[in-house]
Motif scaffolding. Structure first.
Motif, PDB file in Angstrom:
ATOM      1  N   GLY A  64      32.622  63.489 -38.793  1.00 33.73           N
ATOM      2  CA  GLY A  64      32.672  64.878 -38.255  1.00 33.73           C
ATOM      3  C   GLY A  64      32.135  64.825 -36.515  1.00 33.73           C
ATOM      4  O   GLY A  64      31.560  63.871 -36.306  1.00 33.73           O
ATOM      5  N   GLU A  65      31.911  65.939 -36.160  1.00 32.17           N
ATOM      6  CA  GLU A  65      31.634  66.335 -34.690  1.00 32.17           C
ATOM      7  C   GLU A  65      29.967  66.103 -34.558  1.00 32.17           C
ATOM      8  O   GLU A  65      29.278  66.279 -35.463  1.00 32.17           O
ATOM      9  CB  GLU A  65      31.751  67.612 -34.386  1.00 32.17           C
ATOM     10  N   PRO A  66      29.774  65.283 -33.573  1.00 30.21           N
ATOM     11  CA  PRO A  66      28.278  65.244 -33.040  1.00 30.21           C
ATOM     12  C   PRO A  66      27.581  66.321 -33.130  1.00 30.21           C
ATOM     13  O   PRO A  66      28.100  67.471 -32.239  1.00 30.21           O
ATOM     14  CB  PRO A  66      28.244  64.313 -31.754  1.00 30.21           C
ATOM     15  N   GLN A  67      26.524  66.640 -33.504  1.00 30.58           N
ATOM     16  CA  GLN A  67      25.846  68.049 -33.344  1.00 30.58           C
ATOM     17  C   GLN A  67      24.359  67.808 -33.610  1.00 30.58           C
ATOM     18  O   GLN A  67      23.878  66.610 -33.976  1.00 30.58           O
ATOM     19  CB  GLN A  67      26.486  68.966 -34.572  1.00 30.58           C
ATOM     20  N   VAL A  68      23.602  68.824 -33.353  1.00 29.90           N
ATOM     21  CA  VAL A  68      22.120  68.865 -33.616  1.00 29.90           C
ATOM     22  C   VAL A  68      21.803  70.389 -34.276  1.00 29.90           C
ATOM     23  O   VAL A  68      22.323  71.231 -33.965  1.00 29.90           O
ATOM     24  CB  VAL A  68      21.569  68.674 -32.326  1.00 29.90           C
ATOM     25  N   TRP A  69      20.889  70.279 -34.938  1.00 32.56           N
ATOM     26  CA  TRP A  69      19.835  71.467 -35.516  1.00 32.56           C
ATOM     27  C   TRP A  69      18.711  71.834 -34.912  1.00 32.56           C
ATOM     28  O   TRP A  69      18.062  70.707 -34.590  1.00 32.56           O
ATOM     29  CB  TRP A  69      19.907  71.375 -37.034  1.00 32.56           C
ATOM     30  N   ILE A  70      18.593  72.785 -34.488  1.00 27.43           N
ATOM     31  CA  ILE A  70      17.420  73.226 -33.640  1.00 27.43           C
ATOM     32  C   ILE A  70      16.516  74.325 -34.466  1.00 27.43           C
ATOM     33  O   ILE A  70      17.100  75.293 -35.056  1.00 27.43           O
ATOM     34  CB  ILE A  70      17.879  73.856 -32.359  1.00 27.43           C
ATOM     35  N   SER A  71      15.403  74.343 -34.537  1.00 28.98           N
ATOM     36  CA  SER A  71      14.481  75.242 -35.169  1.00 28.98           C
ATOM     37  C   SER A  71      13.210  75.243 -34.408  1.00 28.98           C
ATOM     38  O   SER A  71      12.412  74.176 -33.771  1.00 28.98           O
ATOM     39  CB  SER A  71      14.226  74.688 -36.602  1.00 28.98           C
ATOM     40  N   LYS A  72      12.395  76.398 -34.514  1.00 26.10           N
ATOM     41  CA  LYS A  72      11.028  76.694 -34.077  1.00 26.10           C
ATOM     42  C   LYS A  72      10.277  76.444 -35.142  1.00 26.10           C
ATOM     43  O   LYS A  72       9.063  76.360 -34.993  1.00 26.10           O
ATOM     44  CB  LYS A  72      10.908  77.837 -33.476  1.00 26.10           C
ATOM     45  N   ASP A  73      10.582  76.424 -36.281  1.00 26.85           N
ATOM     46  CA  ASP A  73       9.622  76.533 -37.651  1.00 26.85           C
ATOM     47  C   ASP A  73       9.690  75.561 -38.681  1.00 26.85           C
ATOM     48  O   ASP A  73       9.134  75.771 -39.627  1.00 26.85           O
ATOM     49  CB  ASP A  73       9.310  78.226 -37.969  1.00 26.85           C
ATOM     50  N   VAL A  98      17.354  59.986 -30.836  1.00 26.19           N
ATOM     51  CA  VAL A  98      17.107  60.437 -29.376  1.00 26.19           C
ATOM     52  C   VAL A  98      15.838  59.885 -29.111  1.00 26.19           C
ATOM     53  O   VAL A  98      14.934  60.117 -29.908  1.00 26.19           O
ATOM     54  CB  VAL A  98      17.277  61.785 -29.521  1.00 26.19           C
ATOM     55  N   LEU A  99      15.641  59.464 -27.729  1.00 26.38           N
ATOM     56  CA  LEU A  99      14.516  58.993 -27.189  1.00 26.38           C
ATOM     57  C   LEU A  99      14.106  59.831 -26.032  1.00 26.38           C
ATOM     58  O   LEU A  99      15.209  59.793 -25.144  1.00 26.38           O
ATOM     59  CB  LEU A  99      14.390  57.450 -27.049  1.00 26.38           C
ATOM     60  N   LYS A 100      13.044  60.154 -25.738  1.00 18.92           N
ATOM     61  CA  LYS A 100      12.523  61.010 -24.437  1.00 18.92           C
ATOM     62  C   LYS A 100      12.230  59.676 -23.405  1.00 18.92           C
ATOM     63  O   LYS A 100      11.075  58.873 -23.926  1.00 18.92           O
ATOM     64  CB  LYS A 100      11.721  62.037 -24.463  1.00 18.92           C
ATOM     65  N   GLY A 101      12.851  59.405 -22.295  1.00 18.30           N
ATOM     66  CA  GLY A 101      12.487  58.189 -21.610  1.00 18.30           C
ATOM     67  C   GLY A 101      11.220  58.530 -20.556  1.00 18.30           C
ATOM     68  O   GLY A 101      10.878  59.910 -20.370  1.00 18.30           O
ATOM     69  N   LYS A 102      10.750  57.575 -20.008  1.00 16.78           N
ATOM     70  CA  LYS A 102       9.673  57.808 -19.049  1.00 16.78           C
ATOM     71  C   LYS A 102      10.129  58.526 -17.759  1.00 16.78           C
ATOM     72  O   LYS A 102       9.214  59.071 -16.931  1.00 16.78           O
ATOM     73  CB  LYS A 102       8.967  56.719 -18.545  1.00 16.78           C
ATOM     74  N   ASP A 103      11.406  58.451 -17.445  1.00 18.00           N
ATOM     75  CA  ASP A 103      12.137  59.549 -16.298  1.00 18.00           C
ATOM     76  C   ASP A 103      12.344  60.872 -16.819  1.00 18.00           C
ATOM     77  O   ASP A 103      12.719  61.629 -15.737  1.00 18.00           O
ATOM     78  CB  ASP A 103      13.271  58.651 -16.034  1.00 18.00           C
ATOM     79  N   GLY A 104      11.699  61.071 -18.167  1.00 16.10           N
ATOM     80  CA  GLY A 104      11.791  62.562 -18.348  1.00 16.10           C
ATOM     81  C   GLY A 104      13.205  62.977 -18.968  1.00 16.10           C
ATOM     82  O   GLY A 104      13.351  64.069 -19.342  1.00 16.10           O
ATOM     83  N   LYS A 105      14.192  62.026 -18.954  1.00 19.25           N
ATOM     84  CA  LYS A 105      15.586  62.227 -19.333  1.00 19.25           C
ATOM     85  C   LYS A 105      15.440  62.075 -20.915  1.00 19.25           C
ATOM     86  O   LYS A 105      14.748  61.275 -21.402  1.00 19.25           O
ATOM     87  CB  LYS A 105      16.687  61.488 -18.713  1.00 19.25           C
ATOM     88  N   TYR A 106      16.606  62.228 -21.603  1.00 22.32           N
ATOM     89  CA  TYR A 106      16.572  62.307 -22.890  1.00 22.32           C
ATOM     90  C   TYR A 106      17.861  61.059 -23.343  1.00 22.32           C
ATOM     91  O   TYR A 106      18.844  61.292 -22.413  1.00 22.32           O
ATOM     92  CB  TYR A 106      17.051  63.392 -23.669  1.00 22.32           C
ATOM     93  N   TYR A 107      17.629  60.224 -24.043  1.00 19.49           N
ATOM     94  CA  TYR A 107      18.636  59.223 -24.580  1.00 19.49           C
ATOM     95  C   TYR A 107      19.189  59.367 -25.802  1.00 19.49           C
ATOM     96  O   TYR A 107      18.238  59.140 -26.851  1.00 19.49           O
ATOM     97  CB  TYR A 107      18.052  57.823 -24.025  1.00 19.49           C
ATOM     98  N   ASN A 125      19.659  65.553 -19.288  1.00 17.41           N
ATOM     99  CA  ASN A 125      18.495  66.290 -19.001  1.00 17.41           C
ATOM    100  C   ASN A 125      18.084  67.070 -20.138  1.00 17.41           C
ATOM    101  O   ASN A 125      16.787  67.759 -19.953  1.00 17.41           O
ATOM    102  CB  ASN A 125      18.951  67.029 -17.842  1.00 17.41           C
ATOM    103  N   SER A 126      18.946  67.239 -21.186  1.00 15.95           N
ATOM    104  CA  SER A 126      18.475  67.938 -22.339  1.00 15.95           C
ATOM    105  C   SER A 126      18.722  67.288 -23.511  1.00 15.95           C
ATOM    106  O   SER A 126      19.651  66.687 -23.521  1.00 15.95           O
ATOM    107  CB  SER A 126      19.332  69.188 -22.359  1.00 15.95           C
ATOM    108  N   PRO A 127      17.704  67.524 -24.505  1.00 16.98           N
ATOM    109  CA  PRO A 127      18.025  67.227 -25.896  1.00 16.98           C
ATOM    110  C   PRO A 127      19.110  67.499 -26.674  1.00 16.98           C
ATOM    111  O   PRO A 127      19.414  67.140 -27.765  1.00 16.98           O
ATOM    112  CB  PRO A 127      16.548  67.533 -26.612  1.00 16.98           C
ATOM    113  N   MET A 128      19.806  68.739 -26.214  1.00 17.22           N
ATOM    114  CA  MET A 128      21.070  69.077 -26.749  1.00 17.22           C
ATOM    115  C   MET A 128      22.516  68.688 -25.887  1.00 17.22           C
ATOM    116  O   MET A 128      23.433  68.969 -26.155  1.00 17.22           O
ATOM    117  CB  MET A 128      20.958  70.326 -26.676  1.00 17.22           C
ATOM    118  N   GLY A 129      22.108  67.814 -24.875  1.00 16.62           N
ATOM    119  CA  GLY A 129      23.225  67.316 -24.057  1.00 16.62           C
ATOM    120  C   GLY A 129      23.598  68.463 -22.800  1.00 16.62           C
ATOM    121  O   GLY A 129      22.821  69.236 -22.625  1.00 16.62           O
TER     122      GLY A 129
END
Length: 719
Positions: A64-73, A98-107, A125-129
């Motif tokens: 299936g398509e690459p996706q992400v679930w997002i939640s505040k709670d 997903v890893l946040k690099g020392k450059d502030g970007k997301y991998y 630049n975003s955890p959502m692409g």
């Protein structure tokens, strides 16, 4: 004394009742965590937001398509399809991290086995692409890293104290002697050194490593067994260094299937820590367990450390872990446990399979759409559209927002919501009959008062997708929701069949001998059957038929219509004479074998072996005959499929039935061939029919009699 014993006994009984795990289909369960089919979960928290990355399951070998679930709670989740610039030819993103690099970007990292089992990397630049490839699109961790030929899949990445990135990966590890690792330069993600942890340190390791550091000690969690079956479990070992040596922990395996089977095949985990507490996320099979073992769902439970070296046995639950932050929707869901009724609902009956050892007797009831349980589903009684679901809110209420969680978050549904005071006169609340955006939940806002709400599902993105809903939630107030939305799709909606007779190959009136030119298709699809090789018109055992020699076949000049695409219902019927039954011989095919993944192909076969009756592209979902029809005799073979279950008939009698879903792409129709020359049929064929719809057992018998190749239906004591 008797009174004391009675009180003690009552207290014990109350305690047992209190601790008893609710049924999987009880209202308000917290597991599964999100609605839909997802596997290999990786949980991250960036800022005040939780991000759940996972393999999109339930679609031809987790494609299936690459996706992400997002939640505040951690309870209210929103799904987003991410934009990823994948290498040409790749169709899936397995086990992302997903890893946040020392450059502030997301991998973003994911595995794929279409060009060898490699791990690819992307940056944003975003955890959502949106995600762009690193390393010029080449694998960050190629197959054979750490150990020769070791598949690089199921990767997890951690930052080490010296600024390096430590990657852990592997699948089929028991066949390669251990689990792989690589240390990457955090600037360019190049591999600086690599190795593996042998099986002696990680007994039974198969895949899905997850390294976790706690109080200066490393715990390596991993999965063993077959993720498609019930023996999938989670183990752990511990070490003072991330690179070992590791010692096998106590209580292993720490996570396994429940005794009642409703928590089945839990594994491939990740962990999140909140306020000193640990929680494990993992996938498990849906209920009832779908064929193929790849309709998995994500769950979360508490992870307990008994001491500095020991992880306690995990109690997998249906209740889950509830909120980890303040409830982002502090208003009552007015549809919760409301009365419902629907235009239809599906009742799945199936004999035992390797996925459901006791068989299936399950109704996808309308009330499952209002139970706030991501593990239960209302599904219409057939793939025919439109279908409706009506909810009685009990009394007239203000309605500001309706949130709908359809079965597939990454495919769009077209629908409308209506409201009524008396369930007789209806007015439009929201019109999405032209919708081309996927999402979960789908959100429809308005401002009205009504007692009844009714959804009518009119179309779906893919052919043969059912009207099916995990949950409907109705609110009398608006509240903050994410601002993102998915892009509109150009594809679809799917075209529904009407059980038309598309193909009708009848040679009873043709002249015996060499086929000159072509044979007309008498079905509605029309077109001509052209010979490939040298098929002949012959008389075989008193039946005029097409004789095929294993190299020849017939090809229809008109391709199969879109009404046979994806999960479309169909019926295929043929009279066939097989003088010598081989392992796999194709009688009729109508869809593509290219990129053939699990359940992405369908063809009527007549042979021995696991796909003796129907080939589906994977041994786990191919269908064999219960009893292979005898060689050297004419038999009537038929398959019919309703979008949920496949039925194989031999001479008008049901031979096998098998629950599954299909994900096929239509192509040219072939008689006696699949596209793979080794599967060409040797024998005689006549009376071929193909319909774009499901047939009942009675209809199968009617087709059999209508196409009977003898002049007298009682000739040769056939019936």
């Amino acid at each position: 004394m008797r009174q004391i014993l009675s009180i003690v006994f009552s207290a014990i009984m109350l305690s047992c009742v209190y601790r008893q795990e609710p049924q999987y289909n009880a209202p308000g369960m917290g597991n599964p965590l999100v609605p839909g089919y997802f596997a290999d979960p990786t949980i991250k928290k960036f800022g005040d937001t939780y991000y759940l990355y996972a393999t999109t399951d339930g679609i031809k070998l987790a494609s299936g398509e690459p996706q992400v679930w997002i939640s505040k709670d951690f309870v209210n989740w929103y799904n987003y399809e991410m934009e990823i610039d994948l290498p040409s030819g790749l169709t899936n993103c397995w086990a992302p991290d997903v890893l946040k690099g020392k450059d502030g970007k997301y991998y973003y990292f994911m595995g794929n086995c279409q060009f060898g089992c490699n791990i690819y990397g992307y940056v944003s630049n975003s955890p959502m692409g949106p995600w762009k490839p690193v390393n010029d699109g080449k694998p960050v961790i190629p197959v054979g890293t750490g150990k020769e030929h070791l598949p690089a899949l199921d990767a997890q990445f951690v930052q080490t104290e010296d600024g390096k990135i430590s990657a852990w990966f592997g699948t089929w590890c028991t066949s390669f002697g251990g689990l792989g690792w690589a240390e990457l330069n955090s600037d360019d993600l190049s591999i600086e050194r690599d190795g593996y942890i042998p099986l002696e340190q990680l007994p039974d390791v198969f895949e899905a490593p997850y390294p976790l550091k706690r109080k200066g000690r490393w715990f390596m969690m991993y999965s063993s067994g077959d993720c498609r079956l019930s023996d999938y479990v989670v183990h752990y070992a511990w070490a003072d260094s991330i690179y070992g040596p590791y010692r096998y922990g106590e209580n292993n395996p720490i996570l396994s299937s429940s005794e009642d089977g409703t928590i089945d095949s839990p594994g491939h985990n990740s962990v999140i820590e909140e306020n000193g507490e640990y929680y494990i996320l993992y996938h498990r099979h849906d209920n009832p367990h779908s064929s193929g073992g790849e309709f998995r769902q994500v769950c979360a439970d508490r992870l307990i450390f008994s001491d500095a070296y020991t992880i306690g046995k995990i109690e997998p639950s249906h209740t889950g872990i509830d909120y980890l932050a303040e409830n982002s929707i502090p208003y009552k869901n007015r549809a919760f446990k409301a009365k419902t009724h629907a235009s239809s609902f599906y009742h799945l009956l199936s004999p035992p399979t390797r996925f459901e050892k006791n068989g299936v007797d399950h109704a996808y009831l309308p009330e499952y759409a209002t139970d706030d349980n991501n593990g239960t589903l209302w599904k219409s009684g057939s793939g025919a559209l439109p279908q409706t679901l009506t909810i009685d809110l009990g009394k007239t209420r203000r309605i500001r927002r309706i949130m709908t969680q359809f079965e597939y978050p990454t495919f769009y549904y077209q629908y409308k919501w209506e409201v009524s005071e008396d369930s007789i006169s209806w007015s439009l609340f929201s019109d999405k009959r032209s919708n081309r955006r996927s999402g979960s939940p789908m959100i429809d806002d308005g401002d009205t008062g009504a007692r009844y709400v009714r959804i009518t599902v009119t179309s779906t993105e893919k052919t043969g997708m059912y009207a099916a809903i995990w949950n409907v939630k109705v609110y009398d107030r608006l509240f903050e929701i994410p601002s993102f939305s998915n892009s509109e799709m150009a594809e679809g909606p799917g075209e529904m069949g009407e059980r038309r007779l598309l193909v009708d190959l009848d040679v009873r009136d043709l002249t015996v001998g060499k086929i000159n030119g072509s044979i007309s298709n008498q079905g509605e699809l029309e077109g001509e059957f052209t010979p490939v090789g040298e098929p002949l018109l012959t008389v075989t055992d008193n039946v005029r038929s097409i004789s095929l020699d294993g190299e020849s076949y017939l090809l229809l000049t008109k391709p199969a219509p879109k009404t046979l695409d994806w999960n479309a219902p169909f019926t295929v019927s043929v009279w066939v004479y097989n003088p010598e039954i081989e392992f796999g011989e194709c009688v009729v095919s109508w869809n593509s074998r290219r990129n053939m993944l699990q359940a992405s192909y369908a063809a009527l076969m007549y042979g021995t072996g696991p796909y003796g009756a129907v080939a589906h592209g994977d041994g786990y979902v191919d269908v064999a005959f219960n009893e292979v029809p005898e060689a050297g005799k004419w038999h009537h073979l038929a398959i019919t499929f309703d979008g949920m279950c496949e039925y194989i008939y031999v001479n008008g009698q049901l031979d096998r039935q098998f629950p599954l879903m299909l994900f096929v792409k239509t192509e040219q129709i072939k008689i006696g061939a699949s596209g793979e020359i080794s599967e060409n049929f040797t024998g005689s064929i006549t009376g071929v029919r193909l319909y774009d719809g499901f047939s009942t057992g009675q209809q199968i018998k009617e087709i059999m009699y209508e196409t009977y190749p003898y002049d007298d239906p009682y000739e040769n004591n056939q019936f």
